[in-house]
Design an enzyme around this catalytic site. Structure first.
Site, short mmCIF file in Angstrom:
data_model
loop_
_atom_site.label_atom_id
_atom_site.label_comp_id
_atom_site.label_asym_id
_atom_site.label_seq_id
_atom_site.Cartn_x
_atom_site.Cartn_y
_atom_site.Cartn_z
CB SER A 108 -142.69 74.07 37.93
OG SER A 108 -141.67 74.23 38.85
CE1 TYR A 130 -137.52 70.42 40.81
CE2 TYR A 130 -139.10 72.12 41.52
CZ TYR A 130 -138.24 71.84 40.43
OH TYR A 130 -137.98 72.06 39.03
CB THR A 156 -138.44 67.00 39.31
OG1 THR A 156 -139.57 67.05 38.18
CG2 THR A 156 -137.25 67.33 38.56
CE LYS A 254 -139.23 66.93 33.60
NZ LYS A 254 -137.96 67.41 33.70
CG HIS A 278 -133.39 69.65 36.16
ND1 HIS A 278 -134.03 69.25 37.13
CD2 HIS A 278 -133.69 70.85 35.91
CE1 HIS A 278 -134.72 69.81 37.67
NE2 HIS A 278 -134.68 71.07 36.96
#
Length: 390
Positions: A108, A130, A156, A254, A278
């Protein structure tokens, strides 16, 4: 000496709850609002059954597959998860465990360990981003991941900034300073094994996000990065296509649950999608991902790789997802509980449990290869699936 091996992910969760301070454990459980989605993600697998054979079963079982250009030994990948104070080795321990078991690592942007360290531990690392900040800032993160050796990019986008939980949200400090240490001391003192693991390193849990900034700079705190995310306008499909164009390798979107979104993702040029809500932490009331998977596979499964995450707790869950069309699954809470229970060895334990569960289900279903699974292997009750955005 106590046996550190555990026989199910549920037992790993029980051990994690005992070992971790309440606020740390609560952050892993998470969920949102009434918790409808986080519960359905897990419970939905119990509604699906198997159609096993009784004789003529194969004595060999091949679990290997390929995802985003990476050969992996079983259809289970590590899903990217944000800042955690579970174990001092953090994502590096997880990456080593994944490498030891022959699978890929998702890292991440909000991870607690630098991407360079994680790629060194597992060359099969995908970097997750992100939509935060300007295009220039996002491109800088992508370029750092490329320079570090990441082999794929995950975007994501499914987040609606839901804040409330009926059972209460964990208390997480902005930063671990003296005031925070004094405030959380009772939790740490009542969980001595967790506290001692960090004490031995000479460092307190670090709630910064080192991969949000150029290499060598100190990253913002989790809440600092989260605040920037809240202030960034949500991306358009043109933005998705732009981000995809910045990465010349495998690219996953995602957070897809709708058929129309899956089709637009294909149009934007993605090579993979993950059917995801999520982990039930986003918009509560979204159906379990296993319910929305078949319609998405039917719509775009011949054009892109379709993965799934959310609610996977055992090998038989993986088999059900693959039988309904997923190339592989991504796990989050399951490996974090293993990490909490026993560090790197605990994550390896979790992956071993998934492997043995997959092999057992394949044996019963009479298949020698994970790719031979199909819808006929699963009993799907009427009304189980959800076709969203058709």
């Amino acid at each position: 000496m106590a046996n550190k091996w555990f026989e199910t992910v549920a037992e790993a969760q029980r051990r994690a709850e005992k070992r971790l301070p309440r606020s740390v454990y609560g952050a892993l459980v998470a969920g949102s609002e009434r918790g409808v989605t986080v519960v359905d993600n897990v419970a939905a697998y119990g509604d699906l059954g198997f159609a096993p054979h009784v004789a003529g079963l194969s004595e060999k079982r091949d679990l290997a597959t390929a995802v985003m250009g990476q050969e992996i030994s079983l259809p289970v990948l590590i899903s990217p998860t944000g800042v955690q104070a579970v174990h001092p080795d953090g994502e590096v321990a997880v990456a080593r465990a994944a490498a030891a078991r022959g699978t890929a690592m998702g890292l991440s942007s909000f991870a607690s360990m630098p991407i360079e360290d994680v790629v060194a531990a597992n060359p099969q690392t995908f970097f997750q981003v992100y939509w935060i900040g300007t295009r220039e800032e996002m491109l800088a993160r992508v370029e750092r991941a490329r320079a570090a050796g990441a082999v794929g990019l995950i975007a994501t986008l499914d987040w609606s900034f839901s804040h409330g939980r009926d059972w209460g949200s964990p208390t997480i400090p902005e930063t671990v300073n003296l005031r925070a240490v004094l405030r959380f001391a009772p939790e740490a003192l009542t969980h001595p094994r967790w506290a001692w693991a960090f004490a031995r390193t000479g460092h307190l849990p670090d709630l910064t996000t080192p991969n949000m900034v150029p290499k060598g700079q100190r990253g913002p705190t989790f809440f600092g990065a989260y605040g920037e995310w809240m202030q960034t306008p949500p991306p358009s499909w043109e933005d998705v296509a732009w981000l995809r164009a910045q990465w010349d390798g495998p690219f996953m979107l995602k957070g897809v649950t709708r058929v129309d979104d899956a089709k637009r993702a294909v149009d934007a040029g993605v090579s993979s999608i993950s059917v995801s809500n999520h982990g039930g932490n986003n918009l509560d009331g979204t159906p379990a991902t296993i319910r929305t998977l078949p319609a998405i596979v039917d719509a775009v499964g011949t054009q892109v790789e379709v993965l799934l995450d959310g609610g996977i707790r055992r090998g038989s869950d993986v088999v059900k997802a693959v039988a309904l069309g997923a190339r592989a699954v991504m796990i989050g809470r399951a490996y974090l509980w293993g990490l909490a229970a026993n560090g790197q060895a605990g994550v390896e334990n979790v992956l071993d449990l998934f492997r043995s569960g997959i092999e057992s289900a394949l044996l019963g279903l009479g298949h020698a290869d994970i790719h031979h699974l199909g819808p006929d292997d699963v009993v799907v009750p009427d009304g189980f699936t959800r076709r969203l955005g058709a």
